[in-house]
Design a protein around this motif. Sequence first.
Motif, PDB file in Angstrom:
ATOM      1  N   MET A 156      52.410  24.321  56.169  1.00 25.56           N
ATOM      2  CA  MET A 156      51.213  23.926  55.421  1.00 25.56           C
ATOM      3  C   MET A 156      51.135  22.442  55.076  1.00 25.56           C
ATOM      4  SD  MET A 156      49.583  26.769  54.847  1.00 25.56           S
ATOM      5  CE  MET A 156      48.486  26.331  53.526  1.00 25.56           C
ATOM      6  N   CYS A 157      52.295  21.776  54.919  1.00 19.87           N
ATOM      7  CA  CYS A 157      52.263  20.464  54.259  1.00 19.87           C
ATOM      8  C   CYS A 157      52.734  19.315  55.139  1.00 19.87           C
ATOM      9  CB  CYS A 157      53.136  20.503  53.006  1.00 19.87           C
ATOM     10  SG  CYS A 157      52.635  21.814  51.904  1.00 19.87           S
ATOM     11  N   GLY A 158      52.101  18.168  54.937  1.00 16.07           N
ATOM     12  CA  GLY A 158      52.492  16.967  55.658  1.00 16.07           C
ATOM     13  C   GLY A 158      53.595  16.212  54.923  1.00 16.07           C
ATOM     14  N   ARG A 159      53.672  16.432  53.607  1.00 20.81           N
ATOM     15  CA  ARG A 159      54.688  15.757  52.804  1.00 20.81           C
ATOM     16  C   ARG A 159      55.294  16.761  51.832  1.00 20.81           C
ATOM     17  NH1 ARG A 159      54.735  11.956  48.060  1.00 20.81           N
ATOM     18  NH2 ARG A 159      52.531  12.356  47.709  1.00 20.81           N
ATOM     19  N   MET A 160      56.562  16.543  51.482  1.00 23.14           N
ATOM     20  CA  MET A 160      57.220  17.477  50.563  1.00 23.14           C
ATOM     21  C   MET A 160      57.975  16.730  49.482  1.00 23.14           C
ATOM     22  SD  MET A 160      59.129  20.422  52.642  1.00 23.14           S
ATOM     23  CE  MET A 160      58.449  21.161  54.112  1.00 23.14           C
ATOM     24  N   ILE A 161      58.003  17.353  48.303  1.00 21.36           N
ATOM     25  CA  ILE A 161      58.882  16.888  47.237  1.00 21.36           C
ATOM     26  C   ILE A 161      59.828  18.042  46.955  1.00 21.36           C
ATOM     27  CG2 ILE A 161      59.035  16.210  44.804  1.00 21.36           C
ATOM     28  CD1 ILE A 161      56.263  14.954  45.068  1.00 21.36           C
ATOM     29  N   VAL A 162      61.124  17.796  47.043  1.00 24.31           N
ATOM     30  CA  VAL A 162      62.101  18.853  46.748  1.00 24.31           C
ATOM     31  C   VAL A 162      62.515  18.710  45.288  1.00 24.31           C
ATOM     32  CG1 VAL A 162      64.360  19.828  47.338  1.00 24.31           C
ATOM     33  CG2 VAL A 162      62.911  18.867  49.134  1.00 24.31           C
ATOM     34  N   MET A 163      62.469  19.831  44.566  1.00 20.69           N
ATOM     35  CA  MET A 163      62.781  19.812  43.126  1.00 20.69           C
ATOM     36  C   MET A 163      64.005  20.642  42.807  1.00 20.69           C
ATOM     37  SD  MET A 163      59.380  20.325  40.874  1.00 20.69           S
ATOM     38  CE  MET A 163      60.205  20.481  39.301  1.00 20.69           C
ATOM     39  N   ARG A 164      64.712  20.208  41.764  1.00 25.08           N
ATOM     40  CA  ARG A 164      65.838  20.982  41.247  1.00 25.08           C
ATOM     41  C   ARG A 164      65.933  20.743  39.744  1.00 25.08           C
ATOM     42  NH1 ARG A 164      72.143  19.814  42.669  1.00 25.08           N
ATOM     43  NH2 ARG A 164      72.926  21.817  41.976  1.00 25.08           N
ATOM     44  N   GLU A 165      65.969  21.799  38.984  1.00 25.68           N
ATOM     45  CA  GLU A 165      66.130  21.724  37.529  1.00 25.68           C
ATOM     46  C   GLU A 165      65.222  20.673  36.877  1.00 25.68           C
ATOM     47  OE1 GLU A 165      70.307  21.384  36.787  1.00 25.68           O
ATOM     48  OE2 GLU A 165      70.734  23.224  37.885  1.00 25.68           O
ATOM     49  N   GLY A 166      63.947  20.741  37.199  1.00 24.79           N
ATOM     50  CA  GLY A 166      62.963  19.888  36.529  1.00 24.79           C
ATOM     51  C   GLY A 166      62.892  18.455  37.020  1.00 24.79           C
ATOM     52  N   GLU A 167      63.616  18.173  38.114  1.00 26.98           N
ATOM     53  CA  GLU A 167      63.626  16.784  38.621  1.00 26.98           C
ATOM     54  C   GLU A 167      63.383  16.748  40.121  1.00 26.98           C
ATOM     55  OE1 GLU A 167      66.760  14.116  36.284  1.00 26.98           O
ATOM     56  OE2 GLU A 167      67.606  15.980  37.051  1.00 26.98           O
ATOM     57  N   ARG A 222      37.593  22.267  56.418  1.00 28.14           N
ATOM     58  CA  ARG A 222      36.141  22.421  56.257  1.00 28.14           C
ATOM     59  C   ARG A 222      35.627  21.673  55.021  1.00 28.14           C
ATOM     60  NH1 ARG A 222      36.232  27.533  56.462  1.00 28.14           N
ATOM     61  NH2 ARG A 222      36.209  27.777  54.208  1.00 28.14           N
ATOM     62  N   LEU A 223      36.411  21.731  53.938  1.00 25.52           N
ATOM     63  CA  LEU A 223      35.973  21.116  52.670  1.00 25.52           C
ATOM     64  C   LEU A 223      36.443  19.667  52.517  1.00 25.52           C
ATOM     65  CD1 LEU A 223      36.992  24.111  50.363  1.00 25.52           C
ATOM     66  CD2 LEU A 223      34.654  23.446  50.890  1.00 25.52           C
ATOM     67  N   HIS A 224      37.237  19.197  53.483  1.00 26.26           N
ATOM     68  CA  HIS A 224      37.912  17.892  53.369  1.00 26.26           C
ATOM     69  C   HIS A 224      38.693  17.850  52.059  1.00 26.26           C
ATOM     70  CE1 HIS A 224      35.648  16.574  56.795  1.00 26.26           C
ATOM     71  NE2 HIS A 224      34.539  16.992  56.206  1.00 26.26           N
ATOM     72  N   ALA A 225      39.316  18.955  51.724  1.00 25.54           N
ATOM     73  CA  ALA A 225      40.031  19.050  50.445  1.00 25.54           C
ATOM     74  C   ALA A 225      41.516  18.721  50.626  1.00 25.54           C
ATOM     75  CB  ALA A 225      39.888  20.466  49.888  1.00 25.54           C
ATOM     76  N   SER A 226      42.138  18.315  49.536  1.00 18.89           N
ATOM     77  CA  SER A 226      43.587  18.114  49.520  1.00 18.89           C
ATOM     78  C   SER A 226      44.228  19.466  49.196  1.00 18.89           C
ATOM     79  CB  SER A 226      43.977  17.132  48.433  1.00 18.89           C
ATOM     80  OG  SER A 226      43.137  16.025  48.462  1.00 18.89           O
ATOM     81  N   LEU A 227      45.530  19.547  49.418  1.00 20.00           N
ATOM     82  CA  LEU A 227      46.214  20.818  49.168  1.00 20.00           C
ATOM     83  C   LEU A 227      47.541  20.557  48.468  1.00 20.00           C
ATOM     84  CD1 LEU A 227      46.497  23.692  51.699  1.00 20.00           C
ATOM     85  CD2 LEU A 227      48.575  22.803  50.715  1.00 20.00           C
ATOM     86  N   GLY A 234      46.733  30.058  58.053  1.00 21.95           N
ATOM     87  CA  GLY A 234      45.629  29.603  58.903  1.00 21.95           C
ATOM     88  C   GLY A 234      44.329  29.491  58.119  1.00 21.95           C
ATOM     89  N   LEU A 235      44.032  30.500  57.295  1.00 22.59           N
ATOM     90  CA  LEU A 235      42.780  30.499  56.528  1.00 22.59           C
ATOM     91  C   LEU A 235      42.770  29.362  55.505  1.00 22.59           C
ATOM     92  CD1 LEU A 235      42.316  34.335  55.974  1.00 22.59           C
ATOM     93  CD2 LEU A 235      40.919  32.853  57.420  1.00 22.59           C
ATOM     94  N   LEU A 236      43.920  29.112  54.888  1.00 24.41           N
ATOM     95  CA  LEU A 236      44.010  28.022  53.895  1.00 24.41           C
ATOM     96  C   LEU A 236      43.815  26.669  54.572  1.00 24.41           C
ATOM     97  CD1 LEU A 236      46.955  29.394  51.751  1.00 24.41           C
ATOM     98  CD2 LEU A 236      44.661  28.899  50.898  1.00 24.41           C
ATOM     99  N   LEU A 237      44.456  26.487  55.724  1.00 27.40           N
ATOM    100  CA  LEU A 237      44.320  25.203  56.432  1.00 27.40           C
ATOM    101  C   LEU A 237      42.884  25.003  56.923  1.00 27.40           C
ATOM    102  CD1 LEU A 237      47.715  25.109  58.382  1.00 27.40           C
ATOM    103  CD2 LEU A 237      47.037  23.677  56.459  1.00 27.40           C
TER     104      LEU A 237
END
Length: 274
Positions: free
Chosen positions: A204-215, A186-191, A178-181
Amino acid sequence: MESVLACSEVRKTYVSYQKGKKICTEALKGLSFSMEKGERLGILGPSGCGKSTLLKCILGLERPDGGRALLAGKAGFVAQDPYSSISPRLTVEQIIEEPLVYGRTGAGRAERRRKVREAMEQMRLDYEKYRRRYPQQPSGGERQRVSIARAVIGEPEILVLDEPASMLDYGVKGEIAGLLLDSCRRLHASLLLVTHDVAFAKQMCGRMIVMREGEEVESGQTEQICREPKSVFTARLFRAAEDIERYWEEKDRLETGTALKQYRNAEEKRRLRA
Ligand code: ADP
């Protein structure tokens, strides 16, 4: 749209030696993505998939072997265990103030103090109570709030978070989220969040990238990727997270049940004695 971060073909191989034998670990195998201004992006994957290496390349703490990671604007960083990188000899006030001192903001002492107080109040930390304390003294949740106050005091354009809640109790995680969001709004910052915690990333996130072994395995809007993961790897990651959620819910239920039973028994005994 304006982009705050652009990673193109970022590669990093670590070379280490074990018993005189050379070992090459490809931590990042050419990762590309970009982030728009105001976006909240989660990089999700199991331990060892290259998340910390990616953050180090983005923050300039590690030099990629190939490709580029370009950060446009000021970043505020929150680490998993903030106090491993912060001097135990500084007080809470000095820790939070530090980016203003070294960032050559030109802010005088009174101005810096006012900003520290404001940042602490935003994190629901009582200024007078905590300012002279040392990092070991507050609890885990309070420590992370100090660390967030330090990350936001310089009004960054992007908040970069490395597993910010993984060392915290189940109940404190929601408060930190909650505090991070709130800070982002407040700052109009990206996360940008890197984590193995699916539930936290979803929150927390509107979009996700799933990673495995560096890819990258797959990417998409959080809602869509949760509803219809394209790869078995992502589906398994989400399923494991659901099992953990269920485990905690069940534990809560049983503990509450036991506590209620104990209370009722004690009450009953008291009543009989009376
Ligand atoms: P994550 O943050 O997802 O847990 P890391 O980026 O820390 O993953 O690590 C990715 C891979 O690179 C792992 O196999 C890890 O063992 C290896 N690695 C990370 N840092 C080093 C290093 N300094 N020397 C050798 N290997 C490393």
